[in-house]
Structure formats: structure tokens, C-alpha cells
Scaffold this active site. Structure first.
Site, short mmCIF file in Angstrom:
data_model
loop_
_atom_site.label_atom_id
_atom_site.label_comp_id
_atom_site.label_asym_id
_atom_site.label_seq_id
_atom_site.Cartn_x
_atom_site.Cartn_y
_atom_site.Cartn_z
N CYS A 1 0.82 -1.21 0.00
CA CYS A 1 0.00 0.00 0.00
C CYS A 1 0.86 1.26 0.00
O CYS A 1 1.84 1.34 0.73
CB CYS A 1 -0.85 -0.04 1.27
SG CYS A 1 -1.65 1.49 1.59
N1 LIG Z 1 -7.42 -1.28 2.20
C1 LIG Z 1 -6.79 -0.26 1.66
O1 LIG Z 1 -6.10 0.50 2.33
C2 LIG Z 1 -6.92 0.01 0.21
C3 LIG Z 1 -7.34 -0.97 -0.63
N2 LIG Z 1 -7.39 -0.76 -1.97
C4 LIG Z 1 -7.86 -1.84 -2.82
O2 LIG Z 1 -7.71 -1.49 -4.18
C5 LIG Z 1 -8.80 -1.96 -4.95
C6 LIG Z 1 -9.37 -0.83 -5.75
O3 LIG Z 1 -10.06 0.05 -4.86
P1 LIG Z 1 -10.98 1.24 -5.41
O4 LIG Z 1 -10.13 2.18 -6.16
O5 LIG Z 1 -11.77 1.78 -4.29
O6 LIG Z 1 -11.97 0.43 -6.33
P2 LIG Z 1 -12.62 0.82 -7.68
O7 LIG Z 1 -11.58 1.26 -8.63
O8 LIG Z 1 -13.52 -0.28 -8.06
O9 LIG Z 1 -13.47 2.09 -7.24
C7 LIG Z 1 -14.72 1.90 -6.70
C8 LIG Z 1 -15.59 3.10 -6.99
O10 LIG Z 1 -15.39 4.05 -5.98
C9 LIG Z 1 -14.90 5.25 -6.55
N3 LIG Z 1 -13.84 5.71 -5.67
C10 LIG Z 1 -12.73 5.06 -5.34
N4 LIG Z 1 -12.00 5.76 -4.45
C11 LIG Z 1 -12.72 6.89 -4.24
C12 LIG Z 1 -12.51 8.01 -3.44
N5 LIG Z 1 -11.40 8.14 -2.69
N6 LIG Z 1 -13.45 8.98 -3.45
C13 LIG Z 1 -14.55 8.88 -4.22
N7 LIG Z 1 -14.81 7.83 -4.99
C14 LIG Z 1 -13.90 6.84 -5.01
C15 LIG Z 1 -14.39 4.88 -7.92
O11 LIG Z 1 -14.49 5.93 -8.84
P3 LIG Z 1 -13.16 6.66 -9.41
O12 LIG Z 1 -12.16 5.57 -9.72
O13 LIG Z 1 -13.65 7.36 -10.63
O14 LIG Z 1 -12.70 7.60 -8.33
C16 LIG Z 1 -15.30 3.77 -8.31
O15 LIG Z 1 -16.50 4.25 -8.83
C17 LIG Z 1 -9.78 -2.61 -3.97
O16 LIG Z 1 -9.56 -3.99 -4.00
C18 LIG Z 1 -9.38 -2.04 -2.64
O17 LIG Z 1 -9.60 -2.93 -1.57
C19 LIG Z 1 -7.03 0.43 -2.51
C20 LIG Z 1 -6.58 1.44 -1.73
C21 LIG Z 1 -6.54 1.34 -0.28
N1 LIG Z 2 -3.61 1.02 -0.02
C1 LIG Z 2 -3.69 -0.16 -0.66
N2 LIG Z 2 -4.05 -1.23 0.07
C2 LIG Z 2 -4.15 -2.37 -0.59
C3 LIG Z 2 -3.87 -2.49 -1.95
N3 LIG Z 2 -4.09 -3.75 -2.30
C4 LIG Z 2 -4.48 -4.39 -1.20
N4 LIG Z 2 -4.51 -3.57 -0.16
C5 LIG Z 2 -4.85 -3.85 1.22
O1 LIG Z 2 -3.74 -4.52 1.86
C6 LIG Z 2 -4.24 -5.65 2.57
C7 LIG Z 2 -3.15 -6.68 2.81
O2 LIG Z 2 -2.17 -6.13 3.67
P1 LIG Z 2 -0.84 -6.93 4.10
O3 LIG Z 2 -0.16 -5.97 5.00
O4 LIG Z 2 -1.29 -8.16 4.78
O5 LIG Z 2 -0.07 -7.21 2.88
C8 LIG Z 2 -5.38 -6.11 1.68
O6 LIG Z 2 -6.25 -7.00 2.32
C9 LIG Z 2 -6.02 -4.79 1.30
O7 LIG Z 2 -6.90 -4.31 2.27
C10 LIG Z 2 -3.48 -1.35 -2.66
O8 LIG Z 2 -3.18 -1.36 -3.86
N5 LIG Z 2 -3.39 -0.21 -1.95
#
Ligand SMILES: NC(=O)C1=CN([C@@H]2O[C@H](COP(=O)(O)OP(=O)(O)OC[C@H]3O[C@@H](n4cnc5c(N)ncnc54)[C@H](OP(=O)(O)O)[C@@H]3O)[C@@H](O)[C@H]2O)C=CC1
Ligand SMILES: Nc1nc2c(ncn2[C@@H]2O[C@H](COP(=O)(O)O)[C@@H](O)[C@H]2O)c(=O)[nH]1
Length: 328
Positions: free
Chosen positions: A177
Site C-alpha cells: 500500500c
Molecule cells: N485497504 C486499503 O487501504 C486500500 C485498498 N485498496 C484496494 O484497491 C482496490 C481498488 O479500490 P478502489 O479504487 O476503491 O476500487 P474501484 O476502482 O472499483 O473504485 C470503486 C468506486 O469508488 C470510486 N472511488 C474510489 N476511491 C474513491 C474516493 N477516494 N473517493 C470517491 N470515490 C472513489 C471509484 O471511482 P473513481 O475511480 O472514478 O474515483 C469507483 O466508482 C480494492 O480492492 C481495494 O480494496 C485500494 C486502496 C486502499
Molecule cells: N492502499 C492499498 N491497500 C491495498 C492495496 N491492495 C491491497 N490492499 C490492502 O492490503 C491488505 C493486505 O495487507 P498486508 O499488510 O497483509 O499485505 C489487503 O487486504 C487490502 O486491504 C493497494 O493497492 N493499496
């Protein structure tokens, strides 16, 4: 919300209580989530470099919880059908875009009801997730809905009130991340403290997601309120996880990339994840058994017999560092 004292996994140690069992094998690590009981309180992350159909089936047949990722959307209907035909639970992920509503409709039309549906987006404290929770609970009320990811007690309450059966806590603590670096937001560096705050607010189960670096962090997660612990990097290096083994200077590795990395997205847009190599670790079964044994030891140190006994142990803060080693 202003927080002054925060800590993470490496800053905390749990304080032992008198042991009441004769062998660590007496300690029961099983956990109930929804209508099902699983062997341990650990679930591999729903990421493309961590789980695929074959591993999901292996985990399900062996009594472990799993969550299939959502990055092959066209195969999900068949996935649910295949798992049900094999007599196993179906646990899938969805996003929040328009086509995901169509997918929920397709499941309903096909009379396929996944036992678990995880709503998987980066910023889960949003109307888009609240609407999806409500839609799933209306259309497929028997499915157990896990919603996330979130970072605050308010978010936990809002998603629970919308109908989520469990919430997933962790924005930015993952190994792949870069959310903290790219946006300045998240629980990176204080995930355990965030879990504690969310755990106090939660009326339903919480899944701690991200930041687990050692098996002992699993027990710490339970102490601070987690029912289940989602882990990516520690699982990504196994024979059964997707991807080839890479050899570098005589050492073996496997590739692990973030779900919001350019490798997952296919373009460099709103990237919040990176790609890295994680050490090759052999059979996943061996790691799961080691986690179970370490958790049994944890329960014995807690002076208990069951996972829940971990919740009542004292803890000490042994340092106060929020450096967690993230880098590009
Ligand atoms: N656990 C974590 O810390 C994180 C996990 N991830 C992982 O990455 C993958 C992609 O995530 P994500 O980008 O949300 O999924 P998507 O690209 O499928 O986005 C989901 C929807 O939410 C909108 N969206 C996403 N982020 C925001 C935001 N910050 N504000 C407003 N709208 C938003 C997107 O539109 P648009 O793209 O146009 O903004 C889209 O319509 C997932 O599997 C997620 O779990 C990603 C980052 C952090
Ligand atoms: N900010 C982001 N978080 C992400 C992304 N892909 C996955 N994840 C999150 O990380 C955990 C796993 O964490 P780990 O420390 O055990 O490796 C996963 O379950 C998601 O919630 C990403 O691209 N960006």
C-alpha cells in the site's frame, strides 16, 4: 476527530496470565462468522496475487474462511455455482459500480446466494458502499455482507446501520500500500489503535485488514477487537498462491502487487498500490498450521482456552513509534 496517542502492532505486548491448560493443543482457535465456524481467525486477502479459484476451494474444503477477489468479474457466477455444487460455501467480492448491481441481480435470477459477499473498495465510508449494502441485503438477504474498508468508529457505525453484517478495518496499512504516501490519509502506522477504536464502536464482527507482519500480530488483533484477520503479504509467497516463483541471487520469491497498483489496474491512474517481491514460503498448509499453533500458544499465555479469552488480557505499550517502513 483528533487522536493524540496511537500505536501499532510493534508497539504493543500482551501480558501473560496463569496458564490453565496442560497442552497448547487444548486451546481452541476456531471462530464463528455468520452461520459458519472456521478453523482459525485468519483469512487470505482478496487480492489477485494471493488467492485464485483453486486455493479458494482448497481453503473451503479444509475448513478455512476465504474471500475470492473481484478482479475476474465474468467468472463470479460460475464460481458460486461450482462451490455450491461441491458442497462448499461461496464467498465472493464485489465493487460498487453500476455493473455490480447487475451482477447481484444475476445472482438473484439464477437463485445463487453466496454465503458471504465482501464489498471491497478503498474508501468504504461512502454513500456508494451504503447503497450497495442496502441493495444486497434487500436482494439477497441470506448473504452475510462484509463491508469496507474503513478507519473510524463512525464509519463502522454507519455501515452497520446500513445493514452490514461485519466491517473491514484498515485503510493504508498494507505491505503493498502507498495510500499514506500518496494521499496523506489512513491507518498506516497506527492500524492497531484504529482497530481498538473501531472495535469499541462495533456491535457486529470486525475484520482487521492489513499490517500483519508476524503471527503474534494475529493475537494482538483479536485482543483489540478483531473477529477475523485479513492477511496479504504473509500469504502471497506460497506454492498455491497465484504467480511464478522468481529466483534472485539464489533466493526464491513470489510477486505481490496491490489491488490499486498499475499492475492490477492496467494503467497509472489513481494508483495507491505497488508491486514487490515476497519471500517464497513453500506450502500454504504449513503456514496455516504454524499460525494455528502460534495462536494456541497465545491463548495459553492469555490464561484461556478459547480465542475469545485473548480479548481480556492486559497490554503494555513498549515504545511509541509510528514508523512502519513504507517506501515506494
Ligand atoms: N485497504 C486499503 O487501504 C486500500 C485498498 N485498496 C484496494 O484497491 C482496490 C481498488 O479500490 P478502489 O479504487 O476503491 O476500487 P474501484 O476502482 O472499483 O473504485 C470503486 C468506486 O469508488 C470510486 N472511488 C474510489 N476511491 C474513491 C474516493 N477516494 N473517493 C470517491 N470515490 C472513489 C471509484 O471511482 P473513481 O475511480 O472514478 O474515483 C469507483 O466508482 C480494492 O480492492 C481495494 O480494496 C485500494 C486502496 C486502499
Ligand atoms: N492502499 C492499498 N491497500 C491495498 C492495496 N491492495 C491491497 N490492499 C490492502 O492490503 C491488505 C493486505 O495487507 P498486508 O499488510 O497483509 O499485505 C489487503 O487486504 C487490502 O486491504 C493497494 O493497492 N493499496
Amino acid at each position: 476527530m483528533e487522536l493524540t496517542t496511537v500505536f501499532d502492532y510493534e508497539d504493543i505486548q500482551l501480558v501473560p496470565n496463569k496458564c490453565i491448560i496442560d497442552s497448547r493443543s487444548e486451546a481452541d482457535t476456531s471462530v464463528k462468522l455468520g452461520n459458519h465456524t472456521f478453523k482459525i481467525t485468519v483469512v487470505p486477502a482478496n487480492m489477485q496475487t494471493v488467492i485464485d479459484d483453486a486455493l479458494a476451494m482448497k481453503l473451503a474444503k479444509s475448513g478455512y474462511f476465504y474471500v475470492m477477489h473481484r478482479f475476474n468479474p465474468e467468472t463470479r457466477l460460475d464460481f458460486v455455482r461450482t462451490f455450491h455444487e461441491a458442497g462448499q460455501i461461496a464467498s465472493i467480492s464485489v465493487g460498487v459500480k453500476k455493473e455490480e448491481y447487475d451482477f447481484i441481480d444475476q445472482l438473484k435470477a439464477a437463485d445463487l446466494v453466496p454465503e458471504y459477499i465482501t464489498i471491497d473498495i478503498a474508501h468504504g465510508h461512502s454513500d456508494s458502499v451504503i447503497e450497495m449494502i442496502k441493495y444486497i441485503k434487500t436482494t439477497l438477504p441470506e448473504s452475510f455482507v462484509i463491508a469496507g474498508n474503513v478507519a473510524t468508529p463512525e464509519a463502522v457505525r454507519d455501515l452497520e446501520n446500513a445493514g452490514a453484517d461485519a466491517t473491514k478495518v484498515g485503510v493504508g496499512p498494507g505491505k503493498a500500500c502507498i495510500t499514506k504516501l500518496k494521499t496523506g490519509f489512513g491507518t498506516g502506522g497506527w492500524q492497531l489503535a484504529a482497530l481498538r477504536l473501531c472495535g469499541k464502536a462495533a456491535k457486529k464482527p470486525i475484520i482487521a485488514d492489513g499490517g500483519i507482519r508476524y503471527n503474534g500480530d494475529i493475537a494482538k488483533s483479536v485482543r483489540f477487537g478483531a473477529t477475523m484477520v485479513m492477511i496479504g503479504s504473509l500469504f502471497a509467497g506460497h506454492d498455491e498462491t497465484p504467480g511464478d516463483i522468481v529466483e534472485l541471487d539464489g533466493a526464491k520469491y513470489k510477486t505481490y502487487f496491490g489491488s490499486a497498483s498499475q499492475y492490477q489496474k492496467g494503467e497509472y491512474k489513481n494508483v495507491e498500490g505497488k508491486k514487490l517481491l515476497v519471500p517464497y514460503r513453500g506450502l500454504i498448509e504449513d503456514t496455516l498450521i504454524e499460525m494455528e499453533q502460534d495462536l494456541q500458544s497465545s491463548i495459553s499465555y492469555a490464561g484461556g482456552r478459547q480465542l475469545n479469552d485473548l480479548r481480556y488480557v492486559d497490554y503494555v505499550v513498549v515504545k511509541n513509534s509510528i514508523v512502519n517502513g513504507d517506501s515506494y
